[in-house]
Design an enzyme around this catalytic site. Structure first.
Site, PDB file in Angstrom:
ATOM      1  N   ASP A 162     -40.493 -77.245 -44.869  1.00 46.65           N
ATOM      2  CA  ASP A 162     -40.601 -78.356 -45.186  1.00 46.65           C
ATOM      3  C   ASP A 162     -41.812 -78.816 -46.104  1.00 46.65           C
ATOM      4  OD1 ASP A 162     -40.298 -80.560 -46.389  1.00 46.65           O
ATOM      5  OD2 ASP A 162     -40.314 -82.111 -43.853  1.00 46.65           O
ATOM      6  N   ASP A 220     -39.437 -76.503 -39.708  1.00 49.17           N
ATOM      7  CA  ASP A 220     -38.302 -77.787 -39.788  1.00 49.17           C
ATOM      8  C   ASP A 220     -36.845 -77.009 -39.353  1.00 49.17           C
ATOM      9  OD1 ASP A 220     -38.395 -80.204 -39.877  1.00 49.17           O
ATOM     10  OD2 ASP A 220     -38.350 -79.971 -42.014  1.00 49.17           O
ATOM     11  N   ASP A 267     -39.621 -86.362 -49.322  1.00 51.07           N
ATOM     12  CA  ASP A 267     -39.512 -86.261 -47.628  1.00 51.07           C
ATOM     13  C   ASP A 267     -39.512 -86.285 -46.307  1.00 51.07           C
ATOM     14  OD1 ASP A 267     -41.384 -84.612 -46.212  1.00 51.07           O
ATOM     15  OD2 ASP A 267     -42.546 -85.903 -45.798  1.00 51.07           O
ATOM     16  N   LYS A 276     -46.096 -83.122 -49.072  1.00 49.27           N
ATOM     17  CA  LYS A 276     -46.923 -82.586 -47.829  1.00 49.27           C
ATOM     18  C   LYS A 276     -48.543 -82.975 -48.568  1.00 49.27           C
ATOM     19  CE  LYS A 276     -43.550 -82.391 -44.116  1.00 49.27           C
ATOM     20  NZ  LYS A 276     -43.382 -83.897 -43.660  1.00 49.27           N
ATOM     21  N   ARG A 321     -32.473 -86.340 -43.147  1.00 50.39           N
ATOM     22  CA  ARG A 321     -31.465 -86.204 -43.351  1.00 50.39           C
ATOM     23  C   ARG A 321     -30.409 -86.879 -44.409  1.00 50.39           C
ATOM     24  NH1 ARG A 321     -35.236 -91.941 -43.502  1.00 50.39           N
ATOM     25  NH2 ARG A 321     -36.588 -90.716 -42.207  1.00 50.39           N
TER      26      ARG A 321
HETATM   27  N1  BES Z   1     -40.096 -82.979 -41.533  1.00 53.92           N
HETATM   28  C1  BES Z   1     -40.869 -84.059 -41.244  1.00 53.92           C
HETATM   29  C2  BES Z   1     -40.824 -85.113 -39.905  1.00 53.92           C
HETATM   30  C3  BES Z   1     -41.881 -83.802 -38.334  1.00 53.92           C
HETATM   31  C4  BES Z   1     -43.093 -84.192 -38.951  1.00 53.92           C
HETATM   32  C5  BES Z   1     -41.209 -82.857 -37.623  1.00 53.92           C
HETATM   33  C6  BES Z   1     -44.369 -83.792 -37.824  1.00 53.92           C
HETATM   34  C7  BES Z   1     -42.196 -82.975 -37.009  1.00 53.92           C
HETATM   35  C8  BES Z   1     -43.553 -83.230 -37.147  1.00 53.92           C
HETATM   36  C9  BES Z   1     -39.409 -85.329 -41.757  1.00 53.92           C
HETATM   37  O1  BES Z   1     -38.833 -84.069 -42.526  1.00 53.92           O
HETATM   38  C10 BES Z   1     -40.325 -86.155 -42.872  1.00 53.92           C
HETATM   39  O2  BES Z   1     -41.122 -85.262 -43.455  1.00 53.92           O
HETATM   40  N2  BES Z   1     -40.542 -87.051 -42.460  1.00 53.92           N
HETATM   41  C11 BES Z   1     -41.075 -88.150 -42.875  1.00 53.92           C
HETATM   42  C12 BES Z   1     -40.087 -89.327 -43.071  1.00 53.92           C
HETATM   43  C13 BES Z   1     -40.569 -90.284 -44.061  1.00 53.92           C
HETATM   44  C14 BES Z   1     -40.957 -90.106 -45.563  1.00 53.92           C
HETATM   45  C15 BES Z   1     -39.910 -91.074 -44.159  1.00 53.92           C
HETATM   46  C16 BES Z   1     -41.546 -88.487 -41.956  1.00 53.92           C
HETATM   47  O3  BES Z   1     -41.647 -88.970 -40.657  1.00 53.92           O
HETATM   48  O4  BES Z   1     -42.798 -88.794 -42.599  1.00 53.92           O
HETATM   49 ZN    ZN Z   2     -38.129 -82.551 -42.387  1.00 56.38          ZN
HETATM   50 MN    MN Z   3     -39.930 -84.137 -44.593  1.00 54.86          MN
END
Ligand code: BES
Ligand code: ZN
Ligand code: MN
Length: 493
Positions: free
Chosen positions: A266, A284, A343, A273, A347
């Site tokens: 990811d 991920d 990101d 990111k 979902r």
């Molecule tokens: N894979 C990440 C979530 C994550 C963050 C897992 C840290 C493990 C450690 C997910 O895909 C993500 O990036 N989520 C975003 C969502 C946001 C953009 C609405 C997040 O949590 O910042």
């Molecule tokens: Zn993710």
């Molecule tokens: Mn993500």
């Protein structure tokens, strides 16, 4: 890498076992107090065990170890007095882990183990011995203990089934750790599908993998969009377990569908990111790894339910073919979502798999597992998973299973007032949750809920406990395999 440590039950006296096995160390349990055990080993010491424990201010807490030297047969060996607390399952899990860590570099260790949950002791000892290293020069680090010979208070035969159960759970967890620890240079969706096929063949599962062409044709718009930025196309992996194939008679009790997030890397996509957040994102797909590992253990545990495992695998990358903020995706079954942040990709792929489960698989219950949101990690930290469910009984059962397995989860609410955060002007819903609501793990769960209809469903957000920054009891640094033992405990009580 598989766990190299072997654990088995033996009978007789601790001295005989140590001599037979050539064990360099012998261990006896100390209950909370401390209460020193009666053991023939004490006879050759110039002091009592109570005196030794007093000298070290020992309490008998799990994780604590007091060591001395003791003559057994014609050799001096290490004597380990290890705390077991009240010998509750959590105590024995921790005690087993501490012993195995202490046994590093040894060929064999004989441990007297008190009456109690030997499956938990086994999990602790085996999982603390887990290592993952690519190309390390041999002998650089102390090797995991070769053999742990357990001398159970209730005798080796009575203990064997629990040890077997603990071994199966530990192996499943190690498999999940291996898959998640594998670097993404090697691990792409097709690699993950290949691993699933190999594992399915070994564990008596049926497997079907949909490639990009089928995903496009059948309308898996979330997987196609998220995977579109990568030169390595997405896969939907479907593993099926039927207890009748494993020799069970009669109809299966129920049909459980497990869904795992399988983002093999990811980067965030075009909503890229920063490096600090990206460098751990090979894990991920930890939810997907957990689902594969659980599926692999069902036959060994004699699970009576029919179980289908779906892993939505894609690599989230930025490129000229990547999805963009503002794009609208049509998911499996037709629900549309507006991408406000690329990101929030987990979902999007889970939506397809959940919609497919609901429409095509006639499940009695659906459970998804995903490293879904940083917000869940903020809320509950690194040791607790977030649980969401539309069904109180299911939530209670999973919570109980998590506590018993040493993989605790805490239920968070599906707040109806926050549902409008995922409204969209141009699609059915948006993937990010509008500003002003906060609660990022809740709005993510509300997004997933749109795809399960009225089926009993639970969502485990393991973004926190899916990986660990340090060794801690049975947990090893890196991917933890969190959720595998919880789900196995729930499916095979
Ligand atoms: N894979 C990440 C979530 C994550 C963050 C897992 C840290 C493990 C450690 C997910 O895909 C993500 O990036 N989520 C975003 C969502 C946001 C953009 C609405 C997040 O949590 O910042
Ligand atoms: Zn993710
Ligand atoms: Mn993500």
């Amino acid at each position: 890498m598989p766990i190299e440590t072997r654990l088995r039950a033996v009978g007789g006296t601790v001295s005989h076992a140590a001599i037979d096995l050539g064990a360099e160390a012998v261990a006896v349990p100390v209950r909370k107090g401390p209460q020193a055990p009666a053991t023939e080993l004490a006879e050759s010491l110039p002091f009592t065990l109570d005196e030794l424990l007093t000298l070290h201010d020992a309490k008998g807490e799990p994780g604590e170890i007091v060591s001395a030297q003791v003559r057994v047969g014609d050799k001096v060996r290490e004597l380990l007095l290890y705390g077991v607390g009240e010998a509750e399952p959590a105590d024995l899990r921790k005690a087993g882990a501490a012993l195995a860590r202490r046994g590093r570099g040894r060929d064999a260790l004989v441990a007297v183990v008190p009456r109690g949950d030997l499956a938990a002791f086994t999990e602790g000892a085996l999982l603390a011995s887990y290592t993952f290293k690519i190309g390390a020069p041999p002998g650089e680090k102390k090797k995991a203990v070769g053999t742990v010979a357990v001398l159970p208070e209730e005798g080796p035969d009575a203990a064997a089934p629990a040890i077997e159960r603990g071994t199966v759970a530990a192996r499943a967890t190690a498999l999940a750790r291996d898959l998640a620890n594998t670097p993404s240079r090697e691990k792409d969706p097709s690699w993950l599908a290949g691993e699933a096929e190999r594992i399915a063949a070994e564990s008596g599962l049926a497997v079907r993998v949909r490639g990009e062409k089928e995903l496009v044709e059948e309308g898996f718009g979330g997987l196609v969009a998220v995977g579109g930025g990568s030169s390595r196309p997405p896969r939907l992996i479907e593993l099926s377990y039927d207890p009748r194939d494993a020799g069970a008679s009669g109809e299966p009790e129920r049909h459980v569908v497990l869904v795992g997030k399988g983002i093999t890397f990811d980067s965030g996509g075009l909503s890229l990111k920063p490096n600090d957040n990206m460098k751990s994102m090979k894990t991920d797909m930890a939810g997907g790894a957990t689902v594969i590992a659980v599926m692999a253990a069902l036959r060994d545990l004699g699970v009576r339910a029919r179980v289908t495992g779906l892993i939505a695998a894609a690599e989230n990358m930025p490129s000229g073919s990547a999805m963009r903020p503002g794009d609208v995706i049509a998911h499996y079954g037709g629900t549309t979502s507006e991408v406000l942040n690329t990101d929030a990709e987990g979902r999007l792929v889970l939506a397809d798999a959940l919609a497919y489960a609901r429409a095509d698989l006639d499940p009695d219950v659906i459970v998804d597992v995903a490293t879904l949101t940083g917000a869940a990690k903020v809320a509950l930290g690194l040791r607790y998973g977030a649980l969401f469910s539309n069904d109180d009984d299911l939530a209670a059962a999973l919570t109980r299973a998590g506590t018993a397995a040493g993989e605790p989860v805490w239920r968070l609410p599906l707040v109806e007032d926050y549902r409008e955060a995922i409204d969209s002007d141009v699609a059915d819903i948006n993937n990010t949750g509008r500003g002003g609501y906060g609660a990022g793990s809740i709005t993510a769960a509300l997004f997933l809920r749109e795809f399960v209809g009225d089926r009993p469903w639970a969502h485990l957000d393991i973004a926190g406990p899916g990986r660990s920054t340090s060794d801690d009891a049975e947990i090893t640094r890196g991917a933890t395999g969190f959720g595998a033992r919880l789900l196995l405990g729930w499916l095979a009580p």
